[in-house]
Each structure stands twice: as C-alpha cells, then as structure tokens.
Design a protein around this motif. Structure first.
Motif, PDB file in Angstrom:
ATOM      1  N   UNK A 124      13.139  54.980 -52.649  1.00 37.68           N
ATOM      2  CA  UNK A 124      14.379  54.285 -52.267  1.00 37.68           C
ATOM      3  C   UNK A 124      14.721  54.482 -50.791  1.00 37.68           C
ATOM      4  N   UNK A 125      14.476  55.695 -50.290  1.00 39.71           N
ATOM      5  CA  UNK A 125      14.776  55.939 -48.870  1.00 39.71           C
ATOM      6  C   UNK A 125      13.860  55.102 -47.993  1.00 39.71           C
ATOM      7  N   UNK A 126      12.585  55.093 -48.373  1.00 36.70           N
ATOM      8  CA  UNK A 126      11.641  54.324 -47.557  1.00 36.70           C
ATOM      9  C   UNK A 126      11.954  52.834 -47.596  1.00 36.70           C
ATOM     10  N   UNK A 127      12.408  52.371 -48.756  1.00 43.92           N
ATOM     11  CA  UNK A 127      12.760  50.950 -48.848  1.00 43.92           C
ATOM     12  C   UNK A 127      13.860  50.628 -47.835  1.00 43.92           C
ATOM     13  N   UNK A 128      14.797  51.542 -47.704  1.00 41.97           N
ATOM     14  CA  UNK A 128      15.892  51.336 -46.756  1.00 41.97           C
ATOM     15  C   UNK A 128      15.372  51.350 -45.326  1.00 41.97           C
ATOM     16  N   UNK A 129      14.437  52.264 -45.066  1.00 45.73           N
ATOM     17  CA  UNK A 129      13.855  52.351 -43.721  1.00 45.73           C
ATOM     18  C   UNK A 129      13.088  51.076 -43.392  1.00 45.73           C
ATOM     19  N   UNK A 130      12.356  50.580 -44.383  1.00 45.71           N
ATOM     20  CA  UNK A 130      11.593  49.342 -44.174  1.00 45.71           C
ATOM     21  C   UNK A 130      12.552  48.190 -43.874  1.00 45.71           C
ATOM     22  N   UNK A 131      13.631  48.122 -44.640  1.00 47.52           N
ATOM     23  CA  UNK A 131      14.630  47.071 -44.410  1.00 47.52           C
ATOM     24  C   UNK A 131      15.180  47.129 -42.982  1.00 47.52           C
ATOM     25  N   UNK A 132      15.432  48.367 -42.525  1.00 46.12           N
ATOM     26  CA  UNK A 132      15.929  48.510 -41.150  1.00 46.12           C
ATOM     27  C   UNK A 132      14.920  47.963 -40.150  1.00 46.12           C
ATOM     28  N   UNK A 133      13.673  48.316 -40.405  1.00 51.37           N
ATOM     29  CA  UNK A 133      12.607  47.941 -39.489  1.00 51.37           C
ATOM     30  C   UNK A 133      12.382  46.426 -39.467  1.00 51.37           C
ATOM     31  N   UNK A 134      12.781  45.769 -40.549  1.00 51.71           N
ATOM     32  CA  UNK A 134      12.639  44.314 -40.619  1.00 51.71           C
ATOM     33  C   UNK A 134      13.528  43.588 -39.621  1.00 51.71           C
ATOM     34  N   UNK A 135      14.547  44.302 -39.132  1.00 52.70           N
ATOM     35  CA  UNK A 135      15.454  43.690 -38.180  1.00 52.70           C
ATOM     36  C   UNK A 135      14.765  43.296 -36.897  1.00 52.70           C
ATOM     37  N   UNK A 136      14.919  42.052 -36.536  1.00 54.37           N
ATOM     38  CA  UNK A 136      14.235  41.537 -35.344  1.00 54.37           C
ATOM     39  C   UNK A 136      14.585  42.336 -34.096  1.00 54.37           C
ATOM     40  N   UNK A 137      15.913  42.402 -33.816  1.00 60.42           N
ATOM     41  CA  UNK A 137      16.237  43.059 -32.549  1.00 60.42           C
ATOM     42  C   UNK A 137      16.777  44.468 -32.741  1.00 60.42           C
ATOM     43  N   UNK A 138      16.043  45.223 -33.510  1.00 59.20           N
ATOM     44  CA  UNK A 138      16.369  46.631 -33.681  1.00 59.20           C
ATOM     45  C   UNK A 138      16.217  47.335 -32.322  1.00 59.20           C
ATOM     46  N   UNK A 139      17.114  48.278 -32.043  1.00 59.61           N
ATOM     47  CA  UNK A 139      17.027  49.007 -30.779  1.00 59.61           C
ATOM     48  C   UNK A 139      15.781  49.880 -30.751  1.00 59.61           C
ATOM     49  N   UNK A 140      15.338  50.219 -29.540  1.00 56.94           N
ATOM     50  CA  UNK A 140      14.245  51.191 -29.386  1.00 56.94           C
ATOM     51  C   UNK A 140      14.583  52.503 -30.059  1.00 56.94           C
ATOM     52  N   UNK A 141      15.864  52.880 -29.926  1.00 52.29           N
ATOM     53  CA  UNK A 141      16.311  54.166 -30.459  1.00 52.29           C
ATOM     54  C   UNK A 141      15.991  54.270 -31.960  1.00 52.29           C
ATOM     55  N   UNK A 142      16.530  53.316 -32.710  1.00 50.97           N
ATOM     56  CA  UNK A 142      16.354  53.379 -34.162  1.00 50.97           C
ATOM     57  C   UNK A 142      14.898  53.064 -34.527  1.00 50.97           C
ATOM     58  N   UNK A 143      14.313  52.136 -33.802  1.00 50.67           N
ATOM     59  CA  UNK A 143      12.914  51.781 -34.084  1.00 50.67           C
ATOM     60  C   UNK A 143      12.006  53.017 -34.025  1.00 50.67           C
ATOM     61  N   UNK A 144      12.158  53.812 -32.987  1.00 50.99           N
ATOM     62  CA  UNK A 144      11.271  54.964 -32.810  1.00 50.99           C
ATOM     63  C   UNK A 144      11.350  55.922 -33.999  1.00 50.99           C
ATOM     64  N   UNK A 145      12.566  56.226 -34.419  1.00 53.56           N
ATOM     65  CA  UNK A 145      12.703  57.214 -35.494  1.00 53.56           C
ATOM     66  C   UNK A 145      12.274  56.648 -36.846  1.00 53.56           C
TER      67      UNK A 145
END
Ligand code: ARG
Ligand code: ZN
Length: 854
Positions: free
Chosen positions: A825-846
């Motif tokens: 479930x946690x990874x699913x949430x992380x994947x969803x975050x990563x799906x965001x087109x203009x995710x910041x470098x900050x969040x993308x890196x982690x």
C-alpha cells in the motif's frame, strides 16, 4: 539529474564584488546586479550564471548593452569575456507569488529571503555555489510606510528618502561570503535592542525584529544570544566580528533558522517565548537554535563549504557546538539523552531506508533533501568522537589550526580532519571512513571472565550492515567508553579504540567479575548487541556513574521486555520482576536528578523500538508497549501519585531546576492520567497551571490516556489561543497525533480551521507532519487510508512548497520494516506520487529512491 561529489571542478570565474539594488514592489520587484568578474587561469570557457524564475531585462558588459548571450530556464551564459570585467544584469521577480519560501518572498506583509542552499539563483543570475566568495553592497528601495525597516548583511552605510513615499537604505558587508549567506528583509516590526561587548572590547548592537506587539516575547532569545556569544569566547576563543547582529523572526519559514551574515532569519517559533505561550522545551529550543546560528558565524561563515557535499563541515560541527553549549547551560546528561534519541529514532531510520547516505553524501539531485539527521546529527556525533579521541584540549588545538589555515576560505571535510590531525600529530586516515561510509555500525560484544586469574576479556566485533547506497563496508575507528562496575559501587572507566573488525580486550586485576557498561555517554553512533543478564542491566541502571549508561540500561530493560511480547522476541530474559525492581530501585534511591529520573521512567518511543528489530509489527508492538505501561502503572501508581503531589510549585521561571521538576511531574501525570483519579488530576493541573509547560503537560497526558476530559480541555485551549497561531500549532499537533477511529475526518476539520493555512509550513507540519510522523496507528492504519491521505495531500502541497512536501514524504518512504500488505500500500502511494507530471525534484528524488528506481 544527479550531481556527484567527485565531479567537483573549481569555478572558472570568481566574482569579487557584487552591488545589488532592489526595488521592492508588489507588482514587480526589480533587481539590478553589478558583478566584478575575474577569470580564473587561462581558458576560454564561458561564464555560466545560474538563474531560475527570473525575467531578464538587460545585460551590460563594461557599461555597454550586450546582445549576445545564451538564456535557458536555468542559466544565463556569456562567452568571450575579458580576464576582468563588469557585468550589469537587470532582472524582475515576483516575490508575492513565491510560495516556495526560497529566494525572495513576501509573506505576512514583509519581504524576506532564504538562499541556502541554492535559492540565490531565484533572486538574480549568479554563480550560485559556495566556493564563490564576494563582497556585497546592497541598496534596498521600498515604500517607507509599509516597510520602515530595510535590512541586509553587514553595516548600514547610507540611507535616504525619495519623493514618492519611498525610502532607501544601503548596506555593506566587509566580509567575503558565498551567496547562500545573503539576506534581505523589509517590513514593519517591533524592535528590541541590547548590546554585547566582546572580550576584546568591540561593542556589538544586538537587534531583534519581531511582529508588532510581540516585543515582550523576544527577551529570552536576546538573553540566549548573549550567553552564546560569551560561551564561544570562553570555550573556543571565538569573538563576533561586526558591530551589529540582527535577528528577524518571521512566520513563514521552511526550516528552523538561517545564519545569514549579520542578519539571521528565524522561524518565529524559535524566537518568541513567554511563560504563558511557550513550554520549557520551546525555551530550550530557542536558546539552542539562537546559539546554533550564532556559532555558524565562525563555523560556516568565516570558514564555509567548498561545495554542498561538504555540508556536514559546517552543520555537524555547529550542531556539536550547540549541543556542548546546551549541556553547559543545563544538564549534560539530559542533553546527551536528547541527542541520542534523535540518532536512534530518526538517524538510524534514515540509514535503514533508501535515503541512506554518508555524512558527506556522494550524489545529490536536490540539495535541500540533504539537510538531514545524518548530515546534521550523525555529523555532530562524528565531531564528538574526535573530541573524545583528542580530548577537549586536543580538539581545541585542532580548531585553532583549522581557523589559522582556513579563515576566509571555502573548504572540505578533509581539510577539517587534517587540521585536527596535524594539530595533534596523529593519523586520522581510518577515522575519515566515517565521512564516506553510510549505515549504522553494530558492535557485537562477548564478555569472558577467568576467575582464577581475575582476567576480563571483551571480544568486540564491528560490522556495518550494507545500506541501499553502498554494498561494501570498511571497519571504522570507533571510540568505546567502558565502565567496569564493582560490587561495592566503585568503578573505573576507559576508552577502547576499535579499529579492526574483531578485537579482543584483556584487562586483569579484578577480584570478582565486574559489570561492564559499554558506550558510556554514547561515545559512538552505533548499536551495541550483547547478552546481558537482567541483574547486570539493573546494576548499570541503578549504579553506573555515567548518567547516560544508567538511562540506556533502563531503556534496554523496557525495550527487551516489549520485544519479548512481539514476534521479534528477545534474547534477554527480562521479566515483569525486572521492571518492578527497576522502578522500585529508581524511586527508593531518592534520585537527585529529577530530569534524569523522568527520562528513566519514560518508555522508548515506538520509533526507537522499531530500529532495534528486523520487523515492525504495528499492532503487536503498540499493544506490547501499552502492556508495559499498564504493568508500570499498576505497580507504581501510589508512589507516582505521592511524588506528583510533592512536586507542585508555582511562579514559573525557566531554570534548570524548575524545568527538571516540571518534566518529572508531567511524566508522572502521563502515567497517572489513565487511573481512576487521573481525569481529576489532569483537569486540575490544566485549570491551575500558570504556564504553558504544565498546560500542555495536562493535555498530552489526557490525550495519551484517552481521558474523557480531553475534548473539553482542548476546546477551552482553542478558545484561549485561537488568535495566536504559534500556540495553536500545539493544539493542531495534539489533535493530529491523537489515536482515534475517525482521525482522517478530524484532519479535514483541522485544515478547515480559520488559522490553518496550506502556505504556512508551521501549520502544515503541526497537522500533516504530526499525523505522518507521530500518529503511527493512524498513519499505518491497516486499510492504507493513512498512506492514501498523506499521498493525496502531498500531491497538492508539492505544487505550493516542494521543500516541505519532501520533508513530510519521509515516513512514506520508510516502508522497509513493515509487513507485506502495508508495504504494497505504501509503494502504491509512492508510485501514484511519481505519476505526477510536474513533481518537484525534491519529492521526485526521495520517492524514486525509495522505490528503487535509482
Ligand atoms: N543552515 C541552516 C541551519 O543549519 C539551515 C538551512 C536549511 N536549508 C535548507 N534548504 N533546508 O541553521
Ligand atoms: Zn546549521
């Protein structure tokens, strides 16, 4: 794209002088920059100036408009420059719509800046790197009514009024500095002024700027500043070097505070305090952060970092210095325990995650992600080990040589260790491994005693488990403080220097086998694995001469009992009798140090417990911890209650002895709250309290024990403090960290509160941060709803303030020890975050790291 430490190249140009002028305006702020540029060596590389979110108006070279340049979203590149030249750059920026709180931004009616690490490039085109050192002259123009104070670094050298209601002030900083130390503030404030005379006789004006009406809450910060200035003179012979030292408190700030030369900018929660609104802990934090930023003037500003991979050069060292200062101002033992908790709760967790990195990282996408507990707090532990190995006098010699060699320079962590080494004529090559190697070393210890010869043998193996960033680990140079406790209570101590993966230490002359306490004062940031009998642990907890060891033994007793009730199990035989013997021993010994006693009856946090075992069984760990609490209460309740009543007093003052008493009393209340009389005592304390420490102590106890009175007291609190956001943050945090079925709809309600503001990091941290970090049952709800909630919120927050979003994503990335269902479930949430087109470098890196994508 990632930057690598080993790719470092010295700058092709230096900028010796910069003249900046700012025309502050809500519609469009105009920035003019005049750079005096010098080519370094013989080459034909272009000058590539960093810049982000800037509107370029014009560039001039030696006074003539320049048409040929290359402009991208990230840089302005100028080619074919002479060896020495003047470059004039006109840009426009929009501080009012800058919600990232990095660069120049406008919030609550004032302008302010935050440049570290790479925010200066959002102000103007420049070589935004710490090894470019320049002298700054800054002129600020703004409306005089709304912005009566116009501040920047250094000395005010001129000022004047203009016809259109505007005025201007010119500042000059005589010291060379990197641009991350630049600061500008414009606004209307209450100002407190005091002065400090340095040991060599320089009279320094100390000026504190706070929101209108808050002046009385600034006294503690100013008093703390003077203590810090004095302390640095006495302990390190370091004096302040300008005639003015300014501190500005602002409500919108991403971190704690910033050490800009001569003009610190602070999160107002680390400045403002009075007994009604601030707890003892707030008073402590203010004193410590004020000192931290002040100490940076030497360790950070006078000597700065060559590149950002060296961040621990200034942060590890400055944290160590502020820890030593706090220890001298209050209780050394309690301070040490506080430091150790940070390491065990958060730094060990970082090592166990995909964000694991050495105190000097090798690879960085977004530098803001590396202001971590590893760089700061483990960094401070590494400095502390040098202090232990070299003795305070040897450490001081090293510091002296460091400043003699490097004052005015931008240097590396190696330069620092070399100074320590050369000043003490020893070889620290192996010690340097601490800078390059990530992970938490483990010491496995076996103890043997030959009764016939009286010989004690300790066999110690060191092993650093691999981390996600490094698969090879070397042996480290580890100082281990040892205490041999004899039956009669006498003890001797020693420091073992571990250098090999396995070492035998033989010591004789014992009549009877001593009890051996290891890692006294937490002499190294490691885990110790050893089998100790309950009896030995009790001996250490009750009789060691090292306060840290006493606390640590008690913590081991509690932890191992808790683990023995979970599927992780425990190899130590800790029973209920061990627990009661510990409590009886502690309470009967009439311990003088009330603060230490309070710590010793406090159970390890869930976060700490998780780092001691391979798996985090959420339900089982929580119920085991609660079970131990019930055992303690049912055994000690009458004693606790008697003590609690005996400790009552009035007339709040922030002194070490009062603080210790309140700490113990509130810890006792935490236990008592869940008994029959609990409700009454909690309510009573809340009603009678004349200070925020006891008020909050009552609320925390009520929250923890799930008292019926909790809601009533909370609404009373809200009524009293609804107009005071810093105080209300405590209320937000208590609500958000509360265990309750409907926590998520409560979070929605909190965010609908009048005082809540998604753009203010303090508010976001007290609601969302408290939930994600401290509400482990809510966050780890089995159905994944807690993860979902945080994931969705972060998606929105990332568009407003990526730095804060990236901090709060941490718990979601630390999935490694959880059960399979939760991991999914946690990874699913992380994947969803990563799906965001203009995710910041900050969040993308982690996020991408934690998913193993890089
Ligand atoms: N240098 C500041 C301090 O240690 C903190 C700056 C943090 N900056 C950041 N981008 N996270 O006090
Ligand atoms: Zn710092």
């Amino acid at each position: 794209t990632a930057k690598r430490r080993l790719d470092y190249q010295p700058p092709a140009y230096q900028i010796h002088d910069i003249e900046l002028s700012f025309n502050l305006d809500d519609e469009v702020t105009k920035v003019k920059s005049l750079l005096h540029v010098f080519k370094q060596g013989d080459h034909d590389q272009p000058l590539k100036l960093d810049g982000e979110n800037l509107t370029l108006i014009e560039v001039k070279l030696n006074g003539k408009s320049l048409q040929q340049y290359e402009l991208t979203d990230e840089a302005l590149t100028l080619s074919n420059l002479p060896d020495e030249c003047f470059i004039e750059i006109y840009t426009e920026i929009d501080p009012a719509s800058n919600k990232t709180l990095e660069g120049l931004y406008k919030a609550s009616g004032s302008y302010c800046t935050q440049c570290e690490a790479e925010g200066f490039r959002k102000i103007t085109y420049f070589l935004d790197r710490p090894d470019v050192l320049s002298k700054y002259t800054v002129t600020i123009y703004a409306d005089k009514k709304r912005y009566p104070y116009l501040l920047s670094n250094g000395n005010k050298i001129d000022s004047g009024d203009l016809e259109d209601g505007k005025h201007w002030v010119k500042w000059q900083d005589p010291f060379f500095k990197p641009c991350y130390l630049f600061a500008l503030v414009a606004g209307d404030f209450d100002k407190l002024t005091q002065s400090f005379t340095t040991s060599s006789g320089r009279k320094v004006a100390l000026e504190l700027y706070v929101d209108k009406g808050m002046a009385h809450r600034g006294e503690h910060a100013l008093a703390s500043l003077k203590k810090a200035m004095k302390w640095d003179e006495v302990v390190f012979d370091l004096e302040y070097d300008l005639d003015i030292y300014m501190v500005v408190a602002v409500d919108f700030f991403n971190m704690g505070a910033m050490e800009n030369k001569g003009l610190n900018v602070f999160n107002s929660k680390y400045v403002l305090a009075d007994s009604q609104t601030a707890t003892d802990e707030d008073y402590f934090n203010i004193e410590s952060v004020i000192a931290h930023e002040y100490f940076h003037n030497w360790t950070g500003n006078r000597v700065t970092c060559r590149d950002w991979f060296q961040l621990s050069l200034k942060e590890g060292l400055t944290v160590f210095r502020d820890q030593q200062f706090s220890a001298d101002m209050g209780s050394p033992v309690v301070n040490r325990i506080k430091n150790v908790k940070v390491i065990r709760e958060h730094q060990f967790a970082e090592d166990a995650s995909a964000m694991a990195h050495p105190i000097r990282p090798d690879e960085v996408i977004e530098m803001n992600n590396f202001y971590t507990v590893t760089v700061y707090d483990k960094g401070a532990e590494v400095i502390r080990m040098l202090h232990t190995l070299l003795t305070p006098a040897g450490f001081k010699r090293g510091i002296d040589l460091y400043f003699k060699r490097h004052d005015g320079q931008a240097v590396t962590c190696d330069d620092f260790v070399n100074a320590m080494q050369d000043a003490n004529s020893i070889n620290l090559d192996q010690f340097k491994v601490w800078y390059e190697q990530s992970g938490t070393p483990e010491l496995t210890v076996e103890q043997d005693f030959a009764a016939d010869t009286g010989t004690l043998t300790l066999t110690i193996q060191q092993h650093t488990p691999v981390t996600l960033d490094q698969s090879q680990k070397k042996p480290l140079y580890i100082p281990v403080r040892v205490e041999y406790l004899a039956n009669d209570g006498s003890s001797t101590t020693d420091i073992i220097h571990l250098t090999q993966s396995q070492q035998k230490l033989v010591r004789d002359g014992f009549d009877v086998e001593p009890t051996v306490a290891l890692l006294g004062d937490f002499s190294a940031p490691v885990k110790v694995i050893r089998t100790l009998s309950a009896e030995s642990l009790l001996t250490i907890a009750l009789h060691s001469n090292d306060g840290f060891s006493r606390w640590d033994a008690a913590q081991t007793i509690y932890s191992q009992f808790i683990h023995s009730l979970t599927p992780n199990g425990s190899t130590l035989a800790i029973t209920q009798e061990t627990i009661t013997a510990l409590l009886d021993g502690l309470l009967e010994s009439a311990m003088e140090d009330q603060a230490l006693l309070a710590e010793m009856i406090t159970l390890p946090s869930v976060e700490t417990l998780v780092q001691q075992v391979p798996k985090y069984y959420v339900e089982s760990l929580h119920s085991a911890r609660e079970k131990l609490e019930r055992i303690i209460i049912s055994h000690a309740q009458p004693m606790f209650e008697k003590q609690y009543h005996g400790l009552a007093f009035t007339n709040y003052d922030y002194t070490p002895s009062q603080t210790a008493t309140r700490k113990l009393r509130n810890q006792l209340l935490m236990y008592i709250a869940s008994t029959e009389q609990g409700e009454e005592l909690v309510t009573q304390q809340f009603m009678q309290s004349d200070n925020m420490t006891d008020t909050l102590g009552a609320l925390k106890a009520a929250q923890h024990a799930k008292c019926k009175c909790f809601d009533k007291l909370m609404s009373q609190f809200e009524e009293t403090w609804r107009a005071d956001p810093i105080v209300l943050d405590k209320w937000f945090a208590l609500h958000a960290s509360r265990q309750s079925e409907d926590i998520l709809s409560r979070l929605d309600l909190l965010m609908g509160h009048q005082q809540f503001n998604h753009e203010n990091p303090n508010r976001v941290r007290s609601v969302i941060g408290s939930f994600a970090f401290f509400n482990s049952t809510g966050f780890h709800a089995k159905d994944g709803s807690g993860y979902r909630y945080i994931g969705q919120y972060l998606q929105k927050l990332d568009k407003i303030n990526p730095q804060v979003a990236s901090r709060i994503v941490t718990p979601l990335t630390q999935w490694q020890k959880l059960d399979e269902e939760r991991i999914v479930k946690m990874k699913a949430e992380l994947v969803r975050l990563l799906d965001n087109k203009d995710l910041s470098n900050d969040v993308y890196e982690k996020v991408s790291k934690s998913l193993g994508y890089q």
